[in-house]
Write a protein that holds these residues in place. Structure first.
Motif, PDB file in Angstrom:
ATOM      1  N   SER A 134      -0.865 -13.120 -32.791  1.00  0.00           N
ATOM      2  CA  SER A 134       0.060 -12.343 -31.970  1.00  0.00           C
ATOM      3  C   SER A 134       1.014 -13.286 -31.254  1.00  0.00           C
ATOM      4  N   TYR A 135       2.307 -12.979 -31.342  1.00  0.00           N
ATOM      5  CA  TYR A 135       3.321 -13.775 -30.658  1.00  0.00           C
ATOM      6  C   TYR A 135       3.699 -13.158 -29.308  1.00  0.00           C
ATOM      7  N   ARG A 136       3.025 -12.102 -28.944  1.00  0.00           N
ATOM      8  CA  ARG A 136       3.404 -11.335 -27.757  1.00  0.00           C
ATOM      9  C   ARG A 136       3.097 -12.089 -26.462  1.00  0.00           C
ATOM     10  N   TYR A 137       4.051 -12.044 -25.554  1.00  0.00           N
ATOM     11  CA  TYR A 137       3.838 -12.523 -24.190  1.00  0.00           C
ATOM     12  C   TYR A 137       4.732 -11.706 -23.276  1.00  0.00           C
ATOM     13  N   SER A 138       4.511 -11.782 -21.985  1.00  0.00           N
ATOM     14  CA  SER A 138       5.257 -10.922 -21.064  1.00  0.00           C
ATOM     15  C   SER A 138       5.956 -11.746 -19.989  1.00  0.00           C
ATOM     16  N   LEU A 139       7.050 -11.180 -19.493  1.00  0.00           N
ATOM     17  CA  LEU A 139       7.756 -11.755 -18.353  1.00  0.00           C
ATOM     18  C   LEU A 139       7.378 -10.955 -17.107  1.00  0.00           C
ATOM     19  N   ASN A 140       7.500 -11.576 -15.947  1.00  0.00           N
ATOM     20  CA  ASN A 140       7.144 -10.824 -14.746  1.00  0.00           C
ATOM     21  C   ASN A 140       8.226  -9.791 -14.402  1.00  0.00           C
ATOM     22  N   LYS A 141       7.883  -8.821 -13.595  1.00  0.00           N
ATOM     23  CA  LYS A 141       8.756  -7.678 -13.312  1.00  0.00           C
ATOM     24  C   LYS A 141      10.080  -8.101 -12.681  1.00  0.00           C
ATOM     25  N   LYS A 142      10.041  -9.085 -11.806  1.00  0.00           N
ATOM     26  CA  LYS A 142      11.258  -9.516 -11.130  1.00  0.00           C
ATOM     27  C   LYS A 142      12.264 -10.094 -12.130  1.00  0.00           C
ATOM     28  N   VAL A 143      11.764 -10.884 -13.062  1.00  0.00           N
ATOM     29  CA  VAL A 143      12.632 -11.474 -14.091  1.00  0.00           C
ATOM     30  C   VAL A 143      13.212 -10.376 -14.981  1.00  0.00           C
ATOM     31  N   LYS A 144      12.397  -9.388 -15.349  1.00  0.00           N
ATOM     32  CA  LYS A 144      12.869  -8.287 -16.187  1.00  0.00           C
ATOM     33  C   LYS A 144      13.992  -7.510 -15.505  1.00  0.00           C
ATOM     34  N   ARG A 145      13.847  -7.268 -14.213  1.00  0.00           N
ATOM     35  CA  ARG A 145      14.862  -6.511 -13.474  1.00  0.00           C
ATOM     36  C   ARG A 145      16.174  -7.299 -13.395  1.00  0.00           C
ATOM     37  N   ILE A 146      16.062  -8.591 -13.121  1.00  0.00           N
ATOM     38  CA  ILE A 146      17.263  -9.424 -13.042  1.00  0.00           C
ATOM     39  C   ILE A 146      17.950  -9.486 -14.409  1.00  0.00           C
ATOM     40  N   ALA A 147      17.164  -9.575 -15.468  1.00  0.00           N
ATOM     41  CA  ALA A 147      17.726  -9.627 -16.824  1.00  0.00           C
ATOM     42  C   ALA A 147      18.487  -8.340 -17.144  1.00  0.00           C
ATOM     43  N   MET A 148      17.900  -7.196 -16.800  1.00  0.00           N
ATOM     44  CA  MET A 148      18.555  -5.919 -17.064  1.00  0.00           C
ATOM     45  C   MET A 148      19.849  -5.784 -16.261  1.00  0.00           C
ATOM     46  N   LYS A 149      19.806  -6.138 -14.985  1.00  0.00           N
ATOM     47  CA  LYS A 149      21.007  -6.071 -14.149  1.00  0.00           C
ATOM     48  C   LYS A 149      22.079  -7.031 -14.660  1.00  0.00           C
ATOM     49  N   SER A 150      21.659  -8.211 -15.107  1.00  0.00           N
ATOM     50  CA  SER A 150      22.612  -9.195 -15.634  1.00  0.00           C
ATOM     51  C   SER A 150      23.281  -8.677 -16.895  1.00  0.00           C
ATOM     52  N   ALA A 151      22.511  -8.048 -17.764  1.00  0.00           N
ATOM     53  CA  ALA A 151      23.065  -7.510 -19.007  1.00  0.00           C
ATOM     54  C   ALA A 151      24.052  -6.381 -18.721  1.00  0.00           C
ATOM     55  N   LEU A 152      23.688  -5.485 -17.812  1.00  0.00           N
ATOM     56  CA  LEU A 152      24.574  -4.367 -17.456  1.00  0.00           C
ATOM     57  C   LEU A 152      25.850  -4.882 -16.789  1.00  0.00           C
ATOM     58  N   SER A 153      25.702  -5.843 -15.912  1.00  0.00           N
ATOM     59  CA  SER A 153      26.867  -6.387 -15.208  1.00  0.00           C
ATOM     60  C   SER A 153      27.807  -7.111 -16.172  1.00  0.00           C
ATOM     61  N   SER A 154      27.245  -7.778 -17.174  1.00  0.00           N
ATOM     62  CA  SER A 154      28.082  -8.508 -18.132  1.00  0.00           C
ATOM     63  C   SER A 154      28.966  -7.546 -18.929  1.00  0.00           C
ATOM     64  N   LYS A 155      28.455  -6.347 -19.216  1.00  0.00           N
ATOM     65  CA  LYS A 155      29.259  -5.353 -19.936  1.00  0.00           C
ATOM     66  C   LYS A 155      30.418  -4.847 -19.070  1.00  0.00           C
ATOM     67  N   VAL A 156      30.158  -4.694 -17.775  1.00  0.00           N
ATOM     68  CA  VAL A 156      31.217  -4.260 -16.865  1.00  0.00           C
ATOM     69  C   VAL A 156      32.272  -5.360 -16.733  1.00  0.00           C
ATOM     70  N   ILE A 157      31.826  -6.605 -16.583  1.00  0.00           N
ATOM     71  CA  ILE A 157      32.747  -7.738 -16.432  1.00  0.00           C
ATOM     72  C   ILE A 157      33.630  -7.889 -17.668  1.00  0.00           C
ATOM     73  N   ASP A 158      33.045  -7.705 -18.847  1.00  0.00           N
ATOM     74  CA  ASP A 158      33.794  -7.873 -20.098  1.00  0.00           C
ATOM     75  C   ASP A 158      34.633  -6.649 -20.465  1.00  0.00           C
ATOM     76  N   GLY A 159      34.482  -5.571 -19.690  1.00  0.00           N
ATOM     77  CA  GLY A 159      35.235  -4.347 -19.978  1.00  0.00           C
ATOM     78  C   GLY A 159      34.730  -3.601 -21.202  1.00  0.00           C
ATOM     79  N   ASP A 160      33.458  -3.787 -21.527  1.00  0.00           N
ATOM     80  CA  ASP A 160      32.885  -3.161 -22.717  1.00  0.00           C
ATOM     81  C   ASP A 160      31.998  -1.953 -22.401  1.00  0.00           C
ATOM     82  N   MET A 161      32.054  -1.476 -21.162  1.00  0.00           N
ATOM     83  CA  MET A 161      31.260  -0.299 -20.780  1.00  0.00           C
ATOM     84  C   MET A 161      32.156   0.927 -20.748  1.00  0.00           C
ATOM     85  N   LEU A 162      31.770   1.956 -21.474  1.00  0.00           N
ATOM     86  CA  LEU A 162      32.495   3.218 -21.505  1.00  0.00           C
ATOM     87  C   LEU A 162      31.567   4.330 -21.013  1.00  0.00           C
TER      88      LEU A 162
END
Length: 207
Positions: A96-124
């Motif tokens: 198994s290659y599975r491993y997990s990230l902690n909740k704080k890192v996951k939340r920051i990653a999701m917010k970073s991904a969403l924010s990058s779409k807004v910054i790049d103008g790719d969110m509709l």
């Protein structure tokens, strides 16, 4: 607060929407985004690859020649790794290659991904999205109205079979729901198309 235009199904701008800075307005953390994508891809691996070791290969029970006196190197089996038809040394085995990230890192990653779409103008943002029948042509018309000619991720508030099935035959278009949204898909698709009520749900979850 960041503002984005809200469109109807005909591609016309009908209003604007203020986005939460806590979710859509942070500075993207590239290191955490990278860690999140690597984690996602690792967790997708089945880990079922397997090679035969010298104990699992058929044959090789007899010693090829006597230990001493032949002038050749000593050999104990014709199924040793250096032999043709021999076993594989140190080859992959199911794991198994599975491993997990902690909740704080996951939340920051999701917010970073969403924010990058807004910054790049790719969110509709769509005011609403409803379909009365299964019709791929309707979804194609919607994508054309929004000037989407690349890969697009369509985010719904909940599962809508008509929309999902209608978009499934369009190359480069994927539908998902808020509760199954992930960082890899957000970054992998060029356009991030989200229904207005799904935006509220995302902000409710991650704010």
């Amino acid at each position: 607060m960041a503002q984005v235009s809200v469109y109807d199904m005909n591609g016309k701008e009908v209003s604007t929407l203020e986005l939460s800075n806590e979710v859509f307005g942070i500075e993207p953390n590239e290191a955490i985004l990278h860690a999140s994508v690597v984690n996602y891809l690792a967790n997708q691996r089945q880990g079922t690859q397997s090679t035969l070791t010298r104990t699992e290969v058929r044959g090789g029970g007899k010693k090829p020649w006597r230990q001493k006196g032949t002038g050749r190197a000593r050999q104990g089996s014709t199924r040793a790794p250096q032999w043709r038809h021999g076993g594989v040394a140190l080859g992959p085995k199911p794991r198994s290659y599975r491993y997990s990230l902690n909740k704080k890192v996951k939340r920051i990653a999701m917010k970073s991904a969403l924010s990058s779409k807004v910054i790049d103008g790719d969110m509709l943002v769509l005011d609403s999205l409803k379909m009365d029948e299964y019709k791929t042509k309707t979804m194609v018309k919607l994508m054309n109205a929004l000037n989407v000619d690349r890969k697009a991720l369509l985010v719904l508030n909940g599962a809508d079979e008509k929309i999902i099935r209608s978009a499934s035959n369009i190359p480069g278009v994927k539908t998902t729901q808020v509760n199954t949204l992930n960082v890899y898909d957000i970054l992998n698709y060029d356009k991030f198309i989200v229904v207005k009520d799904a935006v509220s749900k995302i902000e409710e979850v991650y704010a």
